[in-house]
Design an enzyme around this catalytic site. Structure first.
Site, PDB file in Angstrom:
ATOM      1  N   GLU A 161      26.495 -25.984  37.942  1.00  0.00           N
ATOM      2  CA  GLU A 161      25.334 -26.823  37.656  1.00  0.00           C
ATOM      3  C   GLU A 161      24.324 -26.756  38.796  1.00  0.00           C
ATOM      4  O   GLU A 161      23.110 -26.629  38.571  1.00  0.00           O
ATOM      5  CB  GLU A 161      25.777 -28.274  37.443  1.00  0.00           C
ATOM      6  N   TRP A 165      52.443   7.009  26.897  1.00  0.00           N
ATOM      7  CA  TRP A 165      51.936   5.642  26.847  1.00  0.00           C
ATOM      8  C   TRP A 165      52.194   5.089  25.455  1.00  0.00           C
ATOM      9  O   TRP A 165      51.902   5.756  24.455  1.00  0.00           O
ATOM     10  CB  TRP A 165      50.433   5.583  27.162  1.00  0.00           C
ATOM     11  N   LEU A 211      63.631  -8.035  34.719  1.00  0.00           N
ATOM     12  CA  LEU A 211      62.919  -9.134  35.367  1.00  0.00           C
ATOM     13  C   LEU A 211      62.275 -10.044  34.325  1.00  0.00           C
ATOM     14  O   LEU A 211      62.366 -11.278  34.419  1.00  0.00           O
ATOM     15  CB  LEU A 211      61.860  -8.576  36.323  1.00  0.00           C
TER      16      LEU A 211
END
Length: 370
Positions: free
Chosen positions: A52, A173, A304
């Site tokens: 602001e 990929w 993990l």
């Protein structure tokens, strides 16, 4: 322009602070006169002007009597590193404010809105793009709403049948370049990234962010490695130009001679108590909180990520899915280790967001807690 369109501009302004404002939220502001945008602003970094104030400064004059302020987050009303934004708004004589979403910070939490209304300002809150304004600060919102506990998020990339690699662990990929660029965008947002030793040994990643035209940037890079195997393999995380941003997360029983080598090389080492021979994830969360790290993106490996989920420490999930099918039961799934009997025991995502990235899809959301 419509009011919605003005808030869109405010959101675009807020995103200019992407990844740079921690622990503060990203905020954008727009000043409109006679339905025309005359000034914009955003919060650039902690300690810098709030959005602001930035917009008012960029206007360079007193706002017109019909000026309307659009801001993505409730204006602050307390003195911190900077004065309260509510004061700046009132001093500028602005009499109408549209607020994207309220601030979950208990020091603000509706009080900024109340102060403005009590001073005679017409305030509209939560009526324009509230979901988008709230989602913008998913890390901040979790952190401030959970006693400054960090957002621990996971990122997975899978085929349609839920595999992240072939049985020979080939994963490059699964998803498209467009999806991988989106990962870079989110990586740039989080102050820290985490991977396991297996990922480091297999891929030798840099874990930096390379988002569009920006220079390469490095978050804090955590490597979970109970036996310090990745250190012995001399991977780039310990020798590149960002090595001072690498932290090895190990256990109190890690080989002392290797810990000494790590610390002599200038690499930080967090020695945590162990759970089943691995660093305790609750202890990791506590250490991050102590270190004022408010968000960590876990990118692998599967062990993990599974530990994170099974120990109830996963808060958020980014799930990228490619239109590919392996159909091989011996391929590598993402999550393992749970035994359930009914679908009622399935872990549910809530506050879901869907994005199309070329032929790939991203589903992301919070993990529903019991």
């Amino acid at each position: 322009m419509s009011s919605n369109a003005h808030m869109v501009v405010a959101l675009e302004q807020a995103r200019k602070g992407w990844g740079n404002t921690h622990p503060n939220p990203m905020v954008g502001a727009v000043i409109v006169e006679q339905d025309q945008v005359v000034a914009t602003g955003y919060h650039k970094a902690a300690g810098k002007d709030h959005a602001e104030v930035d917009a008012l400064r960029n206007l360079g004059r007193q706002p017109a009597s019909d000026a309307v302020l659009y801001v993505t987050l409730e204006p602050c009303c307390t003195h911190g590193r900077t004065p309260p934004c509510t004061e700046a708004i009132l001093d500028a004589g602005i009499r109408q404010v549209y607020i994207g979403t309220s601030d979950p910070n208990p020091k603000v939490a509706g009080q900024g809105i109340q102060q403005l209304r009590e001073a005679g300002v017409e305030v509209h809150s939560g009526k324009l793009l509230e979901k988008q304004c709230r989602d913008l600060n998913l890390i901040y919102n979790h952190w401030i709403s959970n006693s400054l506990s960090p957002l621990l998020a996971g990122k997975v990339a899978t085929t349609l049948d839920g595999f992240t690699a072939t049985k020979d662990k080939q994963s490059k990929w699964i998803t498209s370049e467009q999806a991988r660029q989106d990962v870079m965008r989110w990586r740039r947002l989080f102050p820290a990234i985490a991977v396991g030793a297996g990922t480091v040994l297999a891929d030798d990643p840099s874990l930096t962010a390379r988002h569009y035209e920006e220079e390469t940037w490095s978050p804090i890079r955590f490597v979970f490695d109970s036996l310090l195997r990745s250190w012995s393999a001399s991977k780039k995380l310990y020798s590149d130009s960002f090595s001072d941003r690498t932290i090895l997360v190990t256990t109190e029983t890690a080989p002392s001679e290797l810990v000494l080598q790590v610390e002599k090389a200038g690499i930080q080492c967090w020695k945590l108590h162990s759970v089943e021979g691995r660093p305790c994830l609750q202890a990791f969360r506590d250490k991050c909180q102590e270190s004022q790290i408010n968000g960590v993106l876990f990118e692998g490996g599967t062990e993990l990520l599974s530990s994170l989920l099974n120990q109830g420490q996963l808060d958020y999930l980014f799930a990228y899915r490619a239109p590919k099918i392996l159909g091989d039961p011996s391929a590598q799934p993402v999550f393992q280790g749970r035994q359930i009997s009914t679908l009622d025991e399935a872990i549910q995502l809530i506050d879901i967001h869907h994005d199309s990235l070329g032929d790939d899809q991203l589903i992301r959301g919070h993990i529903e807690k019991p």
